[in-house]
Design an enzyme around this catalytic site. Structure first.
Site, PDB file in Angstrom:
ATOM      1  N   ASP A 107       5.576  -3.718  -3.778  1.00 22.57           N
ATOM      2  CA  ASP A 107       6.754  -3.896  -4.652  1.00 22.57           C
ATOM      3  C   ASP A 107       8.024  -3.406  -3.958  1.00 22.57           C
ATOM      4  O   ASP A 107       7.973  -2.487  -3.144  1.00 22.57           O
ATOM      5  CB  ASP A 107       6.528  -3.131  -5.967  1.00 22.57           C
ATOM      6  CG  ASP A 107       7.492  -3.581  -7.054  1.00 22.57           C
ATOM      7  OD1 ASP A 107       8.056  -4.689  -6.951  1.00 22.57           O
ATOM      8  OD2 ASP A 107       7.684  -2.805  -8.014  1.00 22.57           O
ATOM      9  N   HIS A 110      11.371 -10.972   0.408  1.00 23.91           N
ATOM     10  CA  HIS A 110       9.967 -11.415   0.455  1.00 23.91           C
ATOM     11  C   HIS A 110       9.571 -11.747   1.897  1.00 23.91           C
ATOM     12  O   HIS A 110       8.492 -11.424   2.360  1.00 23.91           O
ATOM     13  CB  HIS A 110       9.752 -12.629  -0.445  1.00 23.91           C
ATOM     14  CG  HIS A 110      10.017 -12.340  -1.897  1.00 23.91           C
ATOM     15  ND1 HIS A 110       9.526 -11.226  -2.525  1.00 23.91           N
ATOM     16  CD2 HIS A 110      10.730 -13.021  -2.844  1.00 23.91           C
ATOM     17  CE1 HIS A 110       9.918 -11.231  -3.798  1.00 23.91           C
ATOM     18  NE2 HIS A 110      10.647 -12.314  -4.007  1.00 23.91           N
ATOM     19  N   LEU A 168     -12.472  -6.251   8.860  1.00 21.33           N
ATOM     20  CA  LEU A 168     -11.821  -5.969   7.567  1.00 21.33           C
ATOM     21  C   LEU A 168     -11.928  -7.167   6.612  1.00 21.33           C
ATOM     22  O   LEU A 168     -11.699  -8.311   7.019  1.00 21.33           O
ATOM     23  CB  LEU A 168     -10.339  -5.668   7.828  1.00 21.33           C
ATOM     24  CG  LEU A 168      -9.498  -5.349   6.597  1.00 21.33           C
ATOM     25  CD1 LEU A 168      -9.713  -3.905   6.158  1.00 21.33           C
ATOM     26  CD2 LEU A 168      -8.009  -5.595   6.879  1.00 21.33           C
TER      27      LEU A 168
END
Ligand code: IPE
Ligand code: IPE
Ligand code: MG
Length: 246
Positions: free
Chosen positions: A17, A34, A128
């Site tokens: 955020d 963004h 991962l």
């Protein structure tokens, strides 16, 4: 690397955020925030893998984010497609397995195709596991799981009495995966914003005022240090946990 905690969380979830505020502080449009956030995603994936985290789940777009101005929503969707185009090969080279969680029925066909191609390409990787939550809401996830179980009952595959936490968890988006041990939220807010409501039941929560485009390895290590100092009791007493030696 300043932090070398011994107990690394297996699963880290992140609410990314603060992109809009980062952009506003620089007199830039929100989409610039963004865009800048993609570099933080790349750095976080790298750091998580280097530190021995097994699963990383990133909140990229919530079911509530559809209410943002249409221009912002479409630029975000475009950014996801572009990021997939640019990043999947590198993720694949790094043995990362990519998966998406969320309501794909809400996404446009082009993005779904890119998602499916990215998942397929990296399906056999053993490093991962990176889950990206797009069009995801914790309540939607639970409702979908409830519908799935109701369907099984209606078809006679399951009885109501057999429904338990394990059955519901097995119908959620993160079915079969361990719950997040650590939740990181950047951007200063201390709330869950409808992220993994079920799975975060016992996560340790770490909040920072740092805005997502400025989040880096140092921040990630701070979160790991915070986690390493926690005693996880799951309702037991400290004495019980100490006696069990965990
Ligand atoms: C997070 O940054 C990214 C998404 C929710 C898509 P924001 O866009 O929410 O940034 P702020 O909170 O407005 O600063
Ligand atoms: C949460 O951020 C969702 C994502 C990071 C994708 P928001 O910016 O949407 O959260 P609220 O609205 O401040 O709770
Ligand atoms: Mg926000």
């Amino acid at each position: 690397m300043p932090a070398e905690p011994t107990n690394i969380p297996r699963h880290v979830a992140v609410i990314m955020d603060g992109n809009g505020r980062w952009a506003r502080a620089r007199n830039k449009p929100r989409h610039a925030g963004h865009r800048a956030g993609v570099a933080s995603v790349r750095a976080t994936v790298e750091t998580a893998a280097q530190r021995g985290v097994e699963l990383l789940t990133l909140f990229a777009f919530s079911s509530e984010n559809w209410s943002r101005p249409e221009e912002e929503v479409s630029s975000l969707m475009g950014l996801f497609v572009e990021a997939l185009r640019r990043e999947v090969n590198e993720l694949h080279r790094n043995n990362v397995r990519l998966r998406f969680i969320g309501d794909r029925a809400q996404l446009n066909r082009g993005l779904v195709k890119k998602i499916e191609a990215g998942e397929e390409k990296t399906r056999r990787n053993t490093g991962l596991l990176l889950n990206v939550a797009v069009a995801y809401g914790g309540r939607w996830d639970i409702v979908s799981a409830a519908k799935e179980l109701a369907g099984q009952v209606a078809r006679g595959e399951l009885t109501t009495a057999e429904i338990d936490e394990a059955k519901l968890a097995a119908a959620l988006q993160l079915a079969g995966l361990p719950d997040p041990d650590l939740l990181i939220r950047t951007g200063g807010e201390q709330r869950i914003s409808n992220f993994l409501l079920w799975n975060l039941a016992y996560a340790e929560l770490w909040f920072t005022d740092v805005l997502w485009p400025e989040f880096d390895a140092r921040q990630f290590d701070n979160a790991l240090l915070f986690y390493a100092q926690k005693q996880r009791r799951y309702g037991h007493t400290s004495e019980q946990v100490e006696a069990a030696g965990c």
